[in-house]
Design a protein around this motif. Sequence first.
Motif, short mmCIF file in Angstrom:
data_model
loop_
_atom_site.label_atom_id
_atom_site.label_comp_id
_atom_site.label_asym_id
_atom_site.label_seq_id
_atom_site.Cartn_x
_atom_site.Cartn_y
_atom_site.Cartn_z
N LYS A 1 23.22 -28.17 40.83
CA LYS A 1 22.43 -26.99 40.52
C LYS A 1 22.38 -25.99 41.67
N TYR A 2 22.25 -26.49 42.89
CA TYR A 2 22.02 -25.62 44.05
C TYR A 2 23.16 -25.78 45.06
N THR A 3 23.36 -24.76 45.89
CA THR A 3 24.40 -24.83 46.91
C THR A 3 23.91 -25.50 48.18
N PHE A 4 22.60 -25.52 48.41
CA PHE A 4 22.03 -26.17 49.58
C PHE A 4 20.73 -26.85 49.17
N PRO A 5 20.24 -27.84 49.95
CA PRO A 5 19.02 -28.57 49.56
C PRO A 5 17.80 -27.66 49.51
N GLN A 6 16.95 -27.87 48.50
CA GLN A 6 15.77 -27.03 48.32
C GLN A 6 14.56 -27.58 49.07
N THR A 7 14.53 -28.87 49.36
CA THR A 7 13.41 -29.49 50.08
C THR A 7 13.97 -30.33 51.22
N GLU A 8 13.06 -30.77 52.10
CA GLU A 8 13.46 -31.62 53.20
C GLU A 8 13.95 -32.97 52.69
N ALA A 9 13.34 -33.48 51.63
CA ALA A 9 13.74 -34.78 51.10
C ALA A 9 15.14 -34.74 50.50
N GLN A 10 15.57 -33.59 50.01
CA GLN A 10 16.91 -33.50 49.42
C GLN A 10 18.00 -33.48 50.49
N GLU A 11 17.63 -33.21 51.74
CA GLU A 11 18.64 -33.17 52.79
C GLU A 11 19.25 -34.54 53.02
N ILE A 12 18.47 -35.60 52.75
CA ILE A 12 18.98 -36.95 52.92
C ILE A 12 19.92 -37.24 51.77
N GLY A 13 21.16 -37.48 52.06
CA GLY A 13 22.14 -37.79 51.04
C GLY A 13 22.74 -36.58 50.35
N TRP A 14 22.46 -35.37 50.83
CA TRP A 14 23.01 -34.18 50.18
C TRP A 14 24.53 -34.15 50.30
N MET A 15 25.05 -34.44 51.49
CA MET A 15 26.49 -34.48 51.70
C MET A 15 26.94 -35.91 51.47
N SER A 16 27.30 -36.24 50.25
CA SER A 16 27.65 -37.62 49.93
C SER A 16 29.12 -37.93 50.19
N LYS A 17 29.91 -36.94 50.48
CA LYS A 17 31.32 -37.17 50.78
C LYS A 17 31.43 -37.75 52.19
N PRO A 18 32.16 -38.85 52.37
CA PRO A 18 32.24 -39.46 53.70
C PRO A 18 32.94 -38.53 54.69
N LEU A 19 32.48 -38.59 55.94
CA LEU A 19 33.08 -37.75 56.98
C LEU A 19 34.48 -38.22 57.34
N ILE A 20 34.68 -39.53 57.31
CA ILE A 20 35.99 -40.09 57.62
C ILE A 20 36.57 -40.63 56.32
N PRO A 21 37.73 -40.15 55.91
CA PRO A 21 38.30 -40.66 54.65
C PRO A 21 38.68 -42.13 54.79
N GLN A 22 38.54 -42.87 53.71
CA GLN A 22 38.88 -44.29 53.71
C GLN A 22 40.39 -44.46 53.72
N ASP A 23 40.90 -45.04 54.78
CA ASP A 23 42.32 -45.32 54.87
C ASP A 23 42.47 -46.81 55.14
N ARG A 24 42.93 -47.55 54.14
CA ARG A 24 43.03 -49.01 54.26
C ARG A 24 44.13 -49.43 55.23
N GLU A 25 45.03 -48.54 55.55
CA GLU A 25 46.13 -48.87 56.46
C GLU A 25 45.73 -48.68 57.93
N ASP A 26 44.65 -47.97 58.19
CA ASP A 26 44.22 -47.72 59.57
C ASP A 26 43.52 -48.96 60.11
N ARG A 27 44.10 -49.65 61.06
CA ARG A 27 43.58 -50.91 61.59
C ARG A 27 42.36 -50.68 62.48
#
Length: 137
Positions: A82-108
């Motif tokens: 619905k929104y482009t940015f969090p509307q409350t402080e509580a919504q900031e937790i978990g707003w960016m659900s995409k992981p910062l580091i992509p999952q690479d199973r080959e990276d040891r």
Amino acid sequence: MSKGATAAKDPINIVHQSAILEETIKKEQRHQKLYTTYSVNPFRKMYTLTGKPNSTHDSADGEEDDNFLKIIHRAHQEPVKKYTFPQTEAQEIGWMSKPLIPQDREDRRLHFPRQNSEITKYMDAAWRMKEQQENLQ
């Protein structure tokens, strides 16, 4: 004037009180907006009522209001959609659900898969046999 003089105030002037009230009313009317666009509250639970038993104007295939359906569907979406940015402080937790580091199973460096040695393989087989024997009895 001293503190004792404040007890003997001037009497309330009705003309001044009326002028203050008139000015307040004018200020409220200046900033007041008439709201005439009414719709159903999309955040309330909907209860549909059937029509009267013998009425002819209520048909089974009634016309749908597209604007109303759009409002209802938007109200039931997740806040991230619905929104482009969090509307409350509580919504900031978990707003960016995409992981910062992509999952690479080959990276040891980041991925440590489970590894079985000869001892762990032997113990897994022993536990399985023990469970099978207990289940048979």
